[in-house]
Scaffold this motif. Structure first.
Motif, PDB file in Angstrom:
ATOM      1  N   PRO A 117     -35.969 -54.550  53.587  1.00  0.00           N
ATOM      2  CA  PRO A 117     -36.012 -56.004  53.443  1.00  0.00           C
ATOM      3  C   PRO A 117     -36.891 -56.670  54.506  1.00  0.00           C
ATOM      4  O   PRO A 117     -36.648 -56.534  55.695  1.00  0.00           O
ATOM      5  CB  PRO A 117     -34.554 -56.438  53.610  1.00  0.00           C
ATOM      6  N   ASN A 118     -37.924 -57.330  54.058  1.00  0.00           N
ATOM      7  CA  ASN A 118     -38.785 -58.150  54.906  1.00  0.00           C
ATOM      8  C   ASN A 118     -39.120 -59.381  54.078  1.00  0.00           C
ATOM      9  O   ASN A 118     -40.018 -59.351  53.241  1.00  0.00           O
ATOM     10  CB  ASN A 118     -40.045 -57.390  55.316  1.00  0.00           C
ATOM     11  N   TYR A 119     -38.389 -60.445  54.303  1.00  0.00           N
ATOM     12  CA  TYR A 119     -38.440 -61.624  53.442  1.00  0.00           C
ATOM     13  C   TYR A 119     -39.845 -62.185  53.292  1.00  0.00           C
ATOM     14  O   TYR A 119     -40.252 -62.571  52.199  1.00  0.00           O
ATOM     15  CB  TYR A 119     -37.482 -62.690  53.967  1.00  0.00           C
ATOM     16  N   ASP A 120     -40.615 -62.208  54.378  1.00  0.00           N
ATOM     17  CA  ASP A 120     -41.971 -62.752  54.294  1.00  0.00           C
ATOM     18  C   ASP A 120     -42.837 -61.950  53.326  1.00  0.00           C
ATOM     19  O   ASP A 120     -43.658 -62.507  52.616  1.00  0.00           O
ATOM     20  CB  ASP A 120     -42.634 -62.765  55.676  1.00  0.00           C
ATOM     21  N   SER A 121     -42.649 -60.651  53.301  1.00  0.00           N
ATOM     22  CA  SER A 121     -43.468 -59.789  52.445  1.00  0.00           C
ATOM     23  C   SER A 121     -43.057 -59.851  50.978  1.00  0.00           C
ATOM     24  O   SER A 121     -43.903 -59.801  50.091  1.00  0.00           O
ATOM     25  CB  SER A 121     -43.378 -58.340  52.912  1.00  0.00           C
TER      26      SER A 121
END
Length: 189
Positions: A158-162
């Motif tokens: 999980p990497n919200y920006d990506s």
């Protein structure tokens, strides 16, 4: 003569230094991802039906449960059907609990109630922001016989920006599933 040489060197140095372009930092930018416009088509299950984005593939269909896979986004929407047998309260609390299990990693959870009185479809959409495992959860019910839950997961850390552009796209698909879901016995001629 010596003063002329010094003056010439200073003049040359000033010209060279003054003509140099000032270096400026580049502005921050975000990756722009664009996905195809959804192509809609019906999906029939035993007890319910809805309109889905046909750019997704039906990865698995096990009884009343299914997985809509989006390989170009490395994500899936998991949908599970359960029959209500005097256990609506438990089904609702389980769906809400599952949604709020992501609160530990989430920056926020936005609840969006859904009501379709005419077709007796009621539910809730949970949009999760931040680095949570699931970016969206939802449930739909007629409060008598049917209960559907769904969740969105990406096959990546999980990497919200990506994943934000893909999450927004798939959240639109989830809203469309919710808006078009109909129970089979409530189908109008």
């Amino acid at each position: 003569m010596r003063n002329k040489v010094i003056l010439s060197v200073l003049t040359f140095t000033m010209i060279v230094l003054s003509c140099k372009e000032e270096t400026l930092p580049k502005p921050k930018a975000q990756l722009r991802l664009e996905y195809e416009h959804p192509k809609e088509g019906p999906l029939e299950m035993e007890d319910y039906r809805f309109v889905r984005n046909q750019l997704s593939s039906l990865k698995s269909k096990n009884g009343q449960s299914l997985t809509l896979d989006y390989p170009m986004m490395n994500g899936s929407i998991f949908i599970t059907y359960k029959t209500v047998n005097n256990n609506l309260e438990k089904l609702l609390s389980d769906a809400q609990r599952l949604s709020y299990e992501h609160a530990v990693k989430a920056d926020g959870i936005l609840e969006q109630p859904f009501v379709n009185e005419e077709d007796k479809v009621y539910g809730m959409l949970y949009e999760v922001t931040g680095n949570a495992a699931s970016q969206s959860q939802f449930y739909l019910t007629d409060s008598i016989s049917h209960f559907v839950t769904g969740s969105l997961y990406f096959y990546a850390k999980p990497n919200y920006d990506s994943i934000y552009p893909a999450a927004v796209y798939l959240q639109r698909d989830i809203r469309r599933i919710m808006e078009t879901l109909r129970w089979k016995e409530n189908t109008k001629p």
